[in-house]
Design a protein around this motif. Structure first.
Motif, PDB file in Angstrom:
ATOM      1  N   LYS A 101     -19.226 -29.941 113.807  1.00 20.03           N
ATOM      2  CA  LYS A 101     -19.384 -29.111 112.777  1.00 20.03           C
ATOM      3  C   LYS A 101     -18.327 -27.772 113.164  1.00 20.03           C
ATOM      4  O   LYS A 101     -17.328 -27.361 112.552  1.00 20.03           O
ATOM      5  N   THR A 116     -19.153 -22.861 102.985  1.00 21.84           N
ATOM      6  CA  THR A 116     -20.372 -23.744 102.932  1.00 21.84           C
ATOM      7  C   THR A 116     -20.930 -24.488 104.173  1.00 21.84           C
ATOM      8  O   THR A 116     -22.049 -24.755 104.220  1.00 21.84           O
ATOM      9  N   LEU A 117     -20.151 -24.862 104.977  1.00 22.18           N
ATOM     10  CA  LEU A 117     -20.458 -25.553 106.075  1.00 22.18           C
ATOM     11  C   LEU A 117     -21.544 -24.980 107.063  1.00 22.18           C
ATOM     12  O   LEU A 117     -22.393 -25.828 107.694  1.00 22.18           O
ATOM     13  N   SER A 149     -19.114 -30.619 101.208  1.00 23.06           N
ATOM     14  CA  SER A 149     -18.426 -29.411 102.174  1.00 23.06           C
ATOM     15  C   SER A 149     -17.665 -29.981 103.243  1.00 23.06           C
ATOM     16  O   SER A 149     -16.543 -29.631 103.667  1.00 23.06           O
ATOM     17  N   VAL A 150     -17.973 -31.331 103.765  1.00 17.17           N
ATOM     18  CA  VAL A 150     -17.121 -31.982 105.147  1.00 17.17           C
ATOM     19  C   VAL A 150     -16.063 -32.582 104.285  1.00 17.17           C
ATOM     20  O   VAL A 150     -14.860 -32.321 104.815  1.00 17.17           O
ATOM     21  N   GLY A 177     -12.670 -30.237 102.987  1.00 19.86           N
ATOM     22  CA  GLY A 177     -11.816 -29.519 104.120  1.00 19.86           C
ATOM     23  C   GLY A 177     -11.333 -30.812 105.218  1.00 19.86           C
ATOM     24  O   GLY A 177     -10.764 -30.331 106.164  1.00 19.86           O
ATOM     25  N   HIS A 189     -13.976 -35.308 110.305  1.00 22.06           N
ATOM     26  CA  HIS A 189     -14.760 -35.698 109.165  1.00 22.06           C
ATOM     27  C   HIS A 189     -15.184 -37.063 109.382  1.00 22.06           C
ATOM     28  O   HIS A 189     -16.412 -37.449 109.184  1.00 22.06           O
ATOM     29  N   SER A 226     -10.421 -25.055 109.820  1.00 20.41           N
ATOM     30  CA  SER A 226     -10.461 -24.597 108.400  1.00 20.41           C
ATOM     31  C   SER A 226      -9.427 -23.010 108.499  1.00 20.41           C
ATOM     32  O   SER A 226      -8.427 -22.938 107.695  1.00 20.41           O
ATOM     33  N   GLN A 247     -14.711 -24.715 102.538  1.00 19.56           N
ATOM     34  CA  GLN A 247     -15.510 -25.589 103.729  1.00 19.56           C
ATOM     35  C   GLN A 247     -15.748 -24.127 104.864  1.00 19.56           C
ATOM     36  O   GLN A 247     -16.957 -24.460 105.295  1.00 19.56           O
TER      37      GLN A 247
END
Length: 524
Positions: free
Chosen positions: A117, A227-228, A41-42, A45, A164, A124, A224
């Motif tokens: 986060k 899901t993140l 997930s990270v 993106g 990231h 995004s 991303q």
């Protein structure tokens, strides 16, 4: 018989274990700790976007140039000159790292104030906006929208690479830190490969769909964004920046599964107690801090060495480079996919040996071999007119160069900046390293097409020199960081700094000794 068994164990059984058995053990370990999906997930993106935008611009290059010329004729009723078209195309390529440089500076504030986060989630949205601008550029008949979209992509990736890297470095357990952090390089290689595959004429690289190829980055950003939110904030950020021990332990449980995290929390608290004056917020504070100057110079040297190795130039101007090799236009995309696939596979393999071989060995040997492959490439490119088989040798050397890059510098260079700094300076140090990369990428992206046109294959001599210097630096200066805590690594650099001061003092005393003797003899 004994010799045969030893040879069998050394040459067959051990390689098979490292290539086949060890990867599955690693994957199962990550699955048990419940963050393999977090890494995806990270990464999708984060560094994936960096790799994708480096390679995806090349398949659509001819269509973008045609679009610019057509638009210019529609507006001014005269075609662009070849030199002006090349200059405008170079600007479209180079505005991407300018955006990356701006994004890296924004990331320094964003990741510290809002966390890793939230920074990625907001980032995004920037990528989705850029994708929409790219997607509608052909309909609007505006090449300026392509320039703006590339700039926004640069900002998105400048923020994404920093966030990231910080996220991975702060959630990884000590014994798996190298393997987890190297997934940033894997996603970069994966992005490059996907960019070339999606850029095929049969998919999105056609004259009628090139704008959709440029807008493709909106899809991983959307993945991303969805899901993140299901994953927690960085445990280190929660404890060391926000001072919330309960949330930190909860985040560790959600990422690693149930267990005793007393040791991990104790290490964080010990590191937090050594933080002086809180986290550093700008580059000036980082440069003025003498206690981490060695780490900063090492990080800058490693990052600059990777960028000046020439790997990204091959993706930016792959068609021009492969054209120099004499490869036909129809086969160039498939050669590029093969080369990118090699980098992807070797990056994945590096994750299984990095904790055994160490960072230093993979770096200095990798740069040394890369310098050798580029030197041989220059020789074969110079002789390609004399022998019909020479272009195939050139292709072999390019593949060997990419393989070596993936197994060493390409992967390890992304891990080291995350290990060299403690919490108080890691964020801004990563910004400094990424800023230098973006600056080098901007200069090379803008200048290289003119240099290769003027010098031909001898333009690659720059990369031979850069790889050679990087190899010497990492061999003589860089300490090994494998299996050490951040405080232990920091202590090693402190010892190195004191050793350098001691050597300087000793040299000064030796230089002063003859002068004292001279004075005594004069008095006598």
């Amino acid at each position: 018989m004994v010799i045969t068994l030893s040879w069998l164990r050394l040459c067959i059984l051990k390689p098979c274990y490292f290539i086949f058995i060890n990867p599955f053990c690693f994957i199962l370990q990550l699955h048990r700790r419940k963050f393999i999906f977090f890494i995806f997930s990270v990464g999708i993106g984060g560094s994936f976007q960096f790799g994708f935008n480096i390679s995806a611009i090349n398949p659509s290059s001819e269509h973008i140039k045609s679009f610019i010329n057509e638009t210019w004729i529609e507006r001014y009723e005269t075609p662009l000159q070849e030199y002006s078209l090349m200059l405008l195309w170079s600007f479209i390529v180079a505005v991407y790292p300018v955006g990356g440089l701006v994004g890296a500076q924004i990331a320094a504030v964003l990741t510290l104030k809002y966390g890793r986060k939230k920074s990625l989630l907001c980032n995004s949205i920037v990528a989705i906006v850029a994708a929409l601008i790219m997607g509608f550029s052909r309909m609007a008949r505006s090449f300026e929208m392509i320039v703006l979209g590339r700039f926004l992509y640069g900002i998105n990736i400048g923020i994404g690479l920093v966030a990231h890297g910080l996220y991975l470095g702060e959630i990884a357990p000590k014994e798996l830190r190298g393997a987890v952090c190297m997934t940033r390089a894997v996603f970069t290689a994966f992005g490059k490969w996907i960019g070339l595959v999606v850029g095929l004429r049969q998919i999105l690289g056609d004259e009628s769909t090139w704008h959709l190829l440029l807008a493709f980055s909106g899809l991983p950003a959307l993945i991303q964004l969805i899901t993140l939110p299901w994953f927690p904030e960085s445990p280190r950020y929660l404890l060391m920046e926000k001072g919330d021990t309960a949330l930190c332990i909860d985040a560790l449980r959600r990422l690693w599964g149930p267990g005793d995290f007393t040791e991990e929390v104790g290490d964080m608290l010990a590191e937090r107690s050594q933080m002086q004056g809180g986290s550093k917020n700008n580059l000036v504070q980082l440069v003025r801090d003498k206690t981490i100057r060695c780490q900063l110079l090492t990080s800058v040297a490693v990052s600059a060495g990777m960028q000046l190795s020439g790997i990204n130039i091959i993706y930016f101007y792959a068609s021009d480079v492969y054209h120099q090799l004499g490869i036909s236009k129809g086969n160039i995309p498939f050669v590029g996919i093969g080369a990118s696939g090699i980098e992807l596979l070797t990056s994945m393999m590096c994750g299984f040996i990095i904790e055994r071989a160490g960072r230093k060995v993979l770096l200095w040997k990798g740069y040394c071999f890369m310098a050798l492959w580029i030197l041989l490439l220059i020789i074969t490119l110079s002789l390609k007119e004399r022998f019909s088989w020479i272009p195939y040798c050139s292709l072999v050397f390019i593949f060997a160069y990419i393989l070596t890059f993936g197994m060493g510098p390409g992967t390890v260079s992304g891990v080291l900046p995350l290990e060299l700094f403690t919490q108080s300076s890691r964020s801004i140090a990563l910004v400094a390293a990424n800023s230098l990369q973006w600056l080098a990428l901007f200069v090379l992206g803008l200048v290289f097409p003119f240099v290769i046109e003027a010098l031909g294959p001898y333009a690659f001599i720059l990369f031979v020199v850069s790889c050679s210097l990087a190899s010497l630096f990492t061999f003589y200066i860089l300490p090994e960081t494998k299996g050490k805590t951040l405080l232990q690594i920091n202590e090693e650099f402190n010892n190195l700094r004191h050793a350098q001061k001691g050597m300087c003092s000793l040299c000064m005393k030796r230089l002063a000794a003859p002068n004292q003797t001279e004075i005594l003899s004069t008095r006598l």
